[in-house]
Motif scaffolding. Structure first.
Motif, PDB file in Angstrom:
ATOM      1  N   ALA A 137       0.828  -1.205   0.000  1.00 38.31           N
ATOM      2  CA  ALA A 137       0.000   0.000   0.000  1.00 38.31           C
ATOM      3  C   ALA A 137       0.859   1.252   0.000  1.00 38.31           C
ATOM      4  O   ALA A 137       0.598   2.224  -0.683  1.00 38.31           O
ATOM      5  N   CYS A 138       1.964   1.219   0.819  1.00 43.27           N
ATOM      6  CA  CYS A 138       2.852   2.366   0.882  1.00 43.27           C
ATOM      7  C   CYS A 138       3.506   2.614  -0.477  1.00 43.27           C
ATOM      8  O   CYS A 138       3.666   3.738  -0.923  1.00 43.27           O
ATOM      9  N   GLY A 139       3.880   1.517  -1.143  1.00 41.03           N
ATOM     10  CA  GLY A 139       4.496   1.645  -2.458  1.00 41.03           C
ATOM     11  C   GLY A 139       3.563   2.281  -3.440  1.00 41.03           C
ATOM     12  O   GLY A 139       3.950   3.138  -4.227  1.00 41.03           O
ATOM     13  N   SER A 140       2.278   1.963  -3.392  1.00 39.07           N
ATOM     14  CA  SER A 140       1.285   2.542  -4.295  1.00 39.07           C
ATOM     15  C   SER A 140       1.127   4.024  -4.031  1.00 39.07           C
ATOM     16  O   SER A 140       1.035   4.829  -4.939  1.00 39.07           O
ATOM     17  N   SER A 141       1.125   4.422  -2.745  1.00 35.57           N
ATOM     18  CA  SER A 141       0.984   5.816  -2.365  1.00 35.57           C
ATOM     19  C   SER A 141       2.178   6.629  -2.849  1.00 35.57           C
ATOM     20  O   SER A 141       2.037   7.740  -3.326  1.00 35.57           O
ATOM     21  N   SER A 142       3.371   6.059  -2.722  1.00 35.93           N
ATOM     22  CA  SER A 142       4.575   6.748  -3.154  1.00 35.93           C
ATOM     23  C   SER A 142       4.548   6.991  -4.659  1.00 35.93           C
ATOM     24  O   SER A 142       4.968   8.021  -5.146  1.00 35.93           O
ATOM     25  N   LYS A 143       4.010   6.037  -5.407  1.00 34.69           N
ATOM     26  CA  LYS A 143       3.933   6.179  -6.858  1.00 34.69           C
ATOM     27  C   LYS A 143       3.029   7.344  -7.232  1.00 34.69           C
ATOM     28  O   LYS A 143       3.321   8.106  -8.147  1.00 34.69           O
ATOM     29  N   THR A 144       1.929   7.487  -6.482  1.00 35.50           N
ATOM     30  CA  THR A 144       1.024   8.609  -6.733  1.00 35.50           C
ATOM     31  C   THR A 144       1.717   9.924  -6.442  1.00 35.50           C
ATOM     32  O   THR A 144       1.591  10.893  -7.185  1.00 35.50           O
ATOM     33  N   ALA A 145       2.501   9.952  -5.353  1.00 39.02           N
ATOM     34  CA  ALA A 145       3.185  11.180  -4.971  1.00 39.02           C
ATOM     35  C   ALA A 145       4.265  11.548  -5.981  1.00 39.02           C
ATOM     36  O   ALA A 145       4.547  12.711  -6.220  1.00 39.02           O
ATOM     37  N   ASP A 146       4.875  10.512  -6.622  1.00 41.55           N
ATOM     38  CA  ASP A 146       5.958  10.756  -7.560  1.00 41.55           C
ATOM     39  C   ASP A 146       5.512  11.460  -8.831  1.00 41.55           C
ATOM     40  O   ASP A 146       6.334  11.946  -9.592  1.00 41.55           O
ATOM     41  N   ASP A 147       4.199  11.489  -9.101  1.00 42.48           N
ATOM     42  CA  ASP A 147       3.753  12.129 -10.339  1.00 42.48           C
ATOM     43  C   ASP A 147       3.621  13.645 -10.176  1.00 42.48           C
ATOM     44  O   ASP A 147       3.072  14.329 -11.027  1.00 42.48           O
ATOM     45  N   GLY A 148       4.170  14.140  -9.047  1.00 42.69           N
ATOM     46  CA  GLY A 148       4.158  15.582  -8.834  1.00 42.69           C
ATOM     47  C   GLY A 148       2.826  16.105  -8.376  1.00 42.69           C
ATOM     48  O   GLY A 148       2.583  17.299  -8.385  1.00 42.69           O
ATOM     49  N   GLY A 149       1.934  15.218  -7.968  1.00 40.14           N
ATOM     50  CA  GLY A 149       0.621  15.645  -7.494  1.00 40.14           C
ATOM     51  C   GLY A 149      -0.351  15.945  -8.603  1.00 40.14           C
ATOM     52  O   GLY A 149      -1.423  16.469  -8.382  1.00 40.14           O
ATOM     53  N   LYS A 150       0.017  15.614  -9.856  1.00 45.44           N
ATOM     54  CA  LYS A 150      -0.826  15.964 -10.993  1.00 45.44           C
ATOM     55  C   LYS A 150      -2.154  15.226 -10.987  1.00 45.44           C
ATOM     56  O   LYS A 150      -3.106  15.667 -11.591  1.00 45.44           O
ATOM     57  N   SER A 151      -2.175  14.063 -10.316  1.00 50.91           N
ATOM     58  CA  SER A 151      -3.422  13.313 -10.284  1.00 50.91           C
ATOM     59  C   SER A 151      -4.326  13.790  -9.161  1.00 50.91           C
ATOM     60  O   SER A 151      -5.461  13.380  -9.061  1.00 50.91           O
ATOM     61  N   LYS A 152      -3.777  14.667  -8.324  1.00 50.78           N
ATOM     62  CA  LYS A 152      -4.556  15.177  -7.197  1.00 50.78           C
ATOM     63  C   LYS A 152      -5.201  16.501  -7.581  1.00 50.78           C
ATOM     64  O   LYS A 152      -4.547  17.414  -8.076  1.00 50.78           O
ATOM     65  N   LYS A 153      -6.493  16.615  -7.347  1.00 50.54           N
ATOM     66  CA  LYS A 153      -7.216  17.831  -7.710  1.00 50.54           C
ATOM     67  C   LYS A 153      -6.847  18.974  -6.765  1.00 50.54           C
ATOM     68  O   LYS A 153      -6.586  18.758  -5.590  1.00 50.54           O
ATOM     69  N   ASN A 154      -6.846  20.178  -7.292  1.00 52.44           N
ATOM     70  CA  ASN A 154      -6.546  21.388  -6.533  1.00 52.44           C
ATOM     71  C   ASN A 154      -5.172  21.328  -5.878  1.00 52.44           C
ATOM     72  O   ASN A 154      -5.011  21.544  -4.686  1.00 52.44           O
ATOM     73  N   ASN A 155      -4.181  21.022  -6.679  1.00 59.77           N
ATOM     74  CA  ASN A 155      -2.790  21.028  -6.258  1.00 59.77           C
ATOM     75  C   ASN A 155      -2.226  22.414  -6.529  1.00 59.77           C
ATOM     76  O   ASN A 155      -2.219  22.865  -7.667  1.00 59.77           O
ATOM     77  N   PHE A 156      -1.782  23.137  -5.483  1.00 61.23           N
ATOM     78  CA  PHE A 156      -1.307  24.496  -5.687  1.00 61.23           C
ATOM     79  C   PHE A 156      -0.111  24.830  -4.802  1.00 61.23           C
ATOM     80  O   PHE A 156       0.189  24.129  -3.837  1.00 61.23           O
ATOM     81  N   ARG A 157       0.552  25.928  -5.166  1.00 60.88           N
ATOM     82  CA  ARG A 157       1.654  26.469  -4.368  1.00 60.88           C
ATOM     83  C   ARG A 157       1.170  27.739  -3.675  1.00 60.88           C
ATOM     84  O   ARG A 157       0.504  28.584  -4.287  1.00 60.88           O
ATOM     85  N   THR A 158       1.510  27.889  -2.420  1.00 57.34           N
ATOM     86  CA  THR A 158       1.122  29.086  -1.685  1.00 57.34           C
ATOM     87  C   THR A 158       1.979  30.265  -2.140  1.00 57.34           C
ATOM     88  O   THR A 158       2.973  30.106  -2.861  1.00 57.34           O
ATOM     89  N   LEU A 159       1.612  31.453  -1.698  1.00 56.32           N
ATOM     90  CA  LEU A 159       2.360  32.658  -2.043  1.00 56.32           C
ATOM     91  C   LEU A 159       3.810  32.544  -1.592  1.00 56.32           C
ATOM     92  O   LEU A 159       4.734  32.878  -2.347  1.00 56.32           O
ATOM     93  N   ASP A 160       4.032  32.068  -0.372  1.00 54.00           N
ATOM     94  CA  ASP A 160       5.399  31.923   0.143  1.00 54.00           C
ATOM     95  C   ASP A 160       6.201  30.911  -0.672  1.00 54.00           C
ATOM     96  O   ASP A 160       7.394  31.106  -0.916  1.00 54.00           O
ATOM     97  N   GLU A 161       5.559  29.839  -1.095  1.00 53.75           N
ATOM     98  CA  GLU A 161       6.242  28.822  -1.899  1.00 53.75           C
ATOM     99  C   GLU A 161       6.633  29.380  -3.263  1.00 53.75           C
ATOM    100  O   GLU A 161       7.703  29.066  -3.805  1.00 53.75           O
ATOM    101  N   ILE A 162       5.772  30.218  -3.823  1.00 57.91           N
ATOM    102  CA  ILE A 162       6.072  30.846  -5.113  1.00 57.91           C
ATOM    103  C   ILE A 162       7.262  31.789  -4.961  1.00 57.91           C
ATOM    104  O   ILE A 162       8.191  31.790  -5.776  1.00 57.91           O
ATOM    105  N   LYS A 163       7.240  32.592  -3.903  1.00 56.97           N
ATOM    106  CA  LYS A 163       8.341  33.526  -3.656  1.00 56.97           C
ATOM    107  C   LYS A 163       9.657  32.773  -3.454  1.00 56.97           C
ATOM    108  O   LYS A 163      10.705  33.165  -3.983  1.00 56.97           O
ATOM    109  N   LYS A 164       9.594  31.695  -2.692  1.00 54.11           N
ATOM    110  CA  LYS A 164      10.792  30.909  -2.398  1.00 54.11           C
ATOM    111  C   LYS A 164      11.366  30.287  -3.669  1.00 54.11           C
ATOM    112  O   LYS A 164      12.589  30.194  -3.831  1.00 54.11           O
ATOM    113  N   SER A 165      10.491  29.886  -4.586  1.00 53.61           N
ATOM    114  CA  SER A 165      10.948  29.259  -5.833  1.00 53.61           C
ATOM    115  C   SER A 165      11.570  30.279  -6.782  1.00 53.61           C
ATOM    116  O   SER A 165      12.344  29.935  -7.676  1.00 53.61           O
ATOM    117  N   GLY A 166      11.163  31.543  -6.633  1.00 51.11           N
ATOM    118  CA  GLY A 166      11.695  32.600  -7.484  1.00 51.11           C
ATOM    119  C   GLY A 166      10.976  32.758  -8.816  1.00 51.11           C
ATOM    120  O   GLY A 166      11.413  33.528  -9.676  1.00 51.11           O
TER     121      GLY A 166
END
Length: 289
Positions: A22-51
């Motif tokens: 089960a953990c392996g399956s969850s990790s695979k989902t996370a490895d896709d960059g969250g693209k399969s997860k709805k409403n995946n976003f970066r906060t204002l601070d995360e955007i600033k930190k990324s530049g």
């Protein structure tokens, strides 16, 4: 007794294997960059930190968002986007989008913000969070001057109306003129070509877009420049991204005090619409009349 203990041990080992699986399956989902997860976003601070901030814009909708002969993004929305990046203190990555992909690009985190001539509607507001508006818009109908369409009440059943999927024109026509057959396209470029090639009798779209088309294409006329209700254009962020939404709203209010959006209009839209349309189309500081 030993058999019972052995059976118990085997059961524990089996459960552990299932847990690891089960953990392996969850990790695979996370490895896709969250693209399969709805409403995946970066906060204002995360955007600033990324530049850098990723902004979804049109690349083929002159004069709002388009790529010029040098491969650079230009237009009313780009002028605004450049100012947002400057005041946020980050680099801007413009991401070309089509009308039908705007919500998807936000939900999957492909972009942080949409500035693609996005009309505010109740249905869209359920999927994204709109910031304060910066422009007024309605619907218009353009057709050949030799076969002008100035009313939809006596439409010939054999004729087709061009629309762009994902725009407000599509549901408006389906609801209010169900007898009119629609010829649907995914991009503005394809819709324009269809009109030029005579594939459809007329094209219904934002009145700003069809007015611009008529001015730059002799032989075509906007027979209906105010079809349906008046709407507004606004930036949009992923649903729930309150930190970015609050910052954009504050920025729009501040820019309104500087008459920024009229300056934007003068720099990018005057050649297309003329100075006389500025007060009609522009909204300063998010305050509608």
């Amino acid at each position: 007794m030993k058999k019972v203990k052995l059976i118990g041990l085997l059961g524990i080992l089996a459960a552990g294997a299932l847990a690891l699986s089960a953990c392996g399956s969850s990790s695979k989902t996370a490895d896709d960059g969250g693209k399969s997860k709805k409403n995946n976003f970066r906060t204002l601070d995360e955007i600033k930190k990324s530049g850098a901030i990723n902004i979804g814009v049109f690349s083929d909708k002159h004069p709002f968002g388009y790529v010029d002969e040098n491969g650079e993004y230009q237009g009313y929305d780009i002028y605004f986007g450049n100012k947002l990046g400057e005041d946020l203190g980050v680099k801007i990555n413009y991401v070309s989008t089509e009308a039908a992909n705007r919500v998807e690009y936000l939900e999957t985190g492909k972009v942080d913000l949409i500035l693609a001539n996005f009309t505010v509607t109740p249905e869209r507001a359920e999927a994204v969070d709109f910031a304060l508006p910066y422009m007024n818009v309605g619907l218009g109908v353009i057709s050949s001057e030799s076969n002008k369409v100035d009313s939809l009440d006596n439409w010939n059943a054999s004729d087709e109306m061009i629309v762009i999927s994902g725009t407000t024109a599509e549901p408006f026509m389906i609801k209010n003129y169900p007898n009119i057959k629609l010829q649907k396209y995914d991009t503005y470029a394809n819709a324009k070509n269809a009109l030029l090639n005579g594939s459809g009798k007329a094209w219904v779209n934002d009145n700003t877009e069809v007015l611009a088309f008529a001015k730059s294409n002799p032989g075509y006329v906007v027979g209906i420049d105010d079809l349906g209700v008046k709407d507004t254009i606004a930036p949009a962020v992923t649903k729930g991204n309150t930190t970015l939404l609050d910052w954009v709203n504050s920025e729009i209010e501040t820019l309104g005090k500087e008459n920024f959006f009229h300056k934007d209009y003068e720099a990018t839209l005057t050649d297309t619409y003329g100075a006389e349309y500025a007060d009609t189309l522009v909204i300063e500081g998010g305050k509608t009349k």
